[in-house]
Design an enzyme around this catalytic site. Structure first.
Site, PDB file in Angstrom:
ATOM      1  N   CYS A   1      33.364  34.306  49.324  1.00  0.00           N
ATOM      2  CA  CYS A   1      34.504  35.304  49.573  1.00  0.00           C
ATOM      3  C   CYS A   1      34.126  36.270  50.468  1.00  0.00           C
ATOM      4  CB  CYS A   1      34.744  35.956  48.248  1.00  0.00           C
ATOM      5  SG  CYS A   1      34.682  34.744  46.723  1.00  0.00           S
ATOM      6  N   ASP A   2      32.868  36.694  50.435  1.00  0.00           N
ATOM      7  CA  ASP A   2      32.628  38.045  51.194  1.00  0.00           C
ATOM      8  C   ASP A   2      31.430  37.732  52.199  1.00  0.00           C
ATOM      9  OD1 ASP A   2      34.204  39.479  49.308  1.00  0.00           O
ATOM     10  OD2 ASP A   2      32.534  39.707  47.795  1.00  0.00           O
TER      11      ASP A   2
ATOM     12  N   CYS B   1      30.113  36.599  45.320  1.00  0.00           N
ATOM     13  CA  CYS B   1      30.371  35.545  45.840  1.00  0.00           C
ATOM     14  C   CYS B   1      30.391  35.549  47.374  1.00  0.00           C
ATOM     15  CB  CYS B   1      32.186  35.695  45.417  1.00  0.00           C
ATOM     16  SG  CYS B   1      33.024  34.211  46.109  1.00  0.00           S
TER      17      CYS B   1
END
Ligand code: NAP
Length: 318
Positions: free
Chosen positions: A146-147, A143
């Site tokens: 997200c990261d 992701c």
């Protein structure tokens, strides 16, 4: 968004929808508009893969790119506006007694329904490279939204050659100093317009035809061993992180003995979303289909709700 944790559930509904992504929310909205009592059960947070997509720019009517979590909120509110209930719940089993189906949740709660819409979506595939499991969450991610922020001014490898790999790769150039797409063929599966944009981005690099054989490093990722799929030559390639976008596996494990699936584990249902089990419908990415998009998931949800309504009000009444 309304907090949907720890709220009461009725003992029975006309329709239970498993999954609160675009297919589930759309099905909830359509079923509620057809005056059916309906609950959407979501295992984690609503929106599914749509919620963790940075920008969605091809949902009709949204002429400007919309954030995944913003469009998720609109889907949820739209379903709730017409009376669909959304609750947190992880279905672990379905007991089918014909007219009534009982959905068993992980915490032991049981909910009966006349029709079941499975909209549980899919999860990212893994490469199977050596050391992959060890580094998941420690340098390997699925992701970018997200990261991506963890890789500011670092070098990352993105595995895959589809729309996701190229789009998420471009997104990662906001943070990383260098993004290398590693793809097993020289031709990309991604749409031409996406390929063109990716190739015009100076931070994007391409290694083809290669697969990731091994992830290197101790506590953190320091590189990958890449194998050329034509010559079999293996080379070391330096990177600080790896993002994998090589497709999806359907979330259907609990249905394997219940519903007919493809070899890949997707539910067999045609465009009408009807499965081989009476009263069970499959909508969105969990259904075997040619194009997995928010718009096709939403469309499936609408069809599944309509088919559920027909099933309850016509077939079950005869
Ligand atoms: P995808 O289209 O299935 O592409 C997966 C890619 O990973 C392919 O290039 C495939 O290679 C490669 N791959 C598969 N297994 C592999 C393995 N074991 N090792 C190495 N490479 C492997 O998946 P996706 O990109 O996630 O897209 C899924 C769906 O969402 C598609 O319908 C796509 O159009 C849609 N999507 C659309 C957008 C958009 O429209 N903006 C954005 C994201 C996703 P091969 O090509 O050699 O098979």
């Amino acid at each position: 968004m309304e907090n949907f944790f720890n709220k009461d559930l009725n003992e029975s509904y006309d329709v239970v929808i498993l999954g609160g992504g675009p297919a589930g929310c759309s099905a909830g909205m359509y079923a509620a508009r057809d005056a059916l009592s309906v609950v959407i059960l979501e295992k984690n947070f609503p929106g599914g893969n749509m919620a963790i997509t940075e920008h969605i720019e091809n949902y009709p009517g949204f002429t400007e790119p919309v954030l995944g979590h913003e469009i998720t909120e609109k889907f949820v509110k739209h379903a709730q506006k017409f009376g669909a209930v959304i609750r947190q719940g992880n279905c672990v089993e379905v007991i089918d007694e014909g007219v009534w189906k009982t959905v068993i949740l992980e915490d032991g709660r049981k909910i009966k329904c006349k029709a079941l819409i499975i909209a549980t979506g899919s999860k990212p595939k893994k490469t199977g490279a050596k050391n992959e499991e060890h580094f998941i969450g420690r340098g390997i991610s699925f992701c970018a939204t997200c990261d991506g922020g963890f890789f500011r001014n670092k070098e990352v490898v993105v595995v895959g050659g589809g729309d996701s790999a190229l789009e998420e790769g471009m997104y990662l150039t906001k943070f990383a100093s260098k993004v290398t797409i590693v793809h097993r063929r020289n031709e990309f599966r991604a749409a031409k317009i996406i390929q063109q944009r990716a190739k015009e981005n100076e931070k994007m690099h391409f290694m083809t035809p290669y697969t990731v054989e091994e992830v290197m490093g101790e506590n953190t990722v320091t590189g990958v061993k890449l194998r050329n799929t034509q010559t079999n030559e293996v080379i070391d390639y330096k990177c600080d992180g790896i993002f994998e976008f090589i497709g999806w596996d359907a979330n259907t494990d609990i249905f394997t003995d219940y519903i007919e699936m493809t070899n890949g584990g997707f539910i067999k249902a045609s465009e009408d979303t009807v499965t081989n089990v009476p009263g069970v419908f499959a909508a969105g990415d969990v259904r075997k289909k040619g194009l997995m998009q928010v718009v096709t998931a939403a469309s499936d949800g609408a069809v599944a709700a309509k088919m559920a309504e027909k099933y309850i009000n016509e077939e079950l009444k005869h």
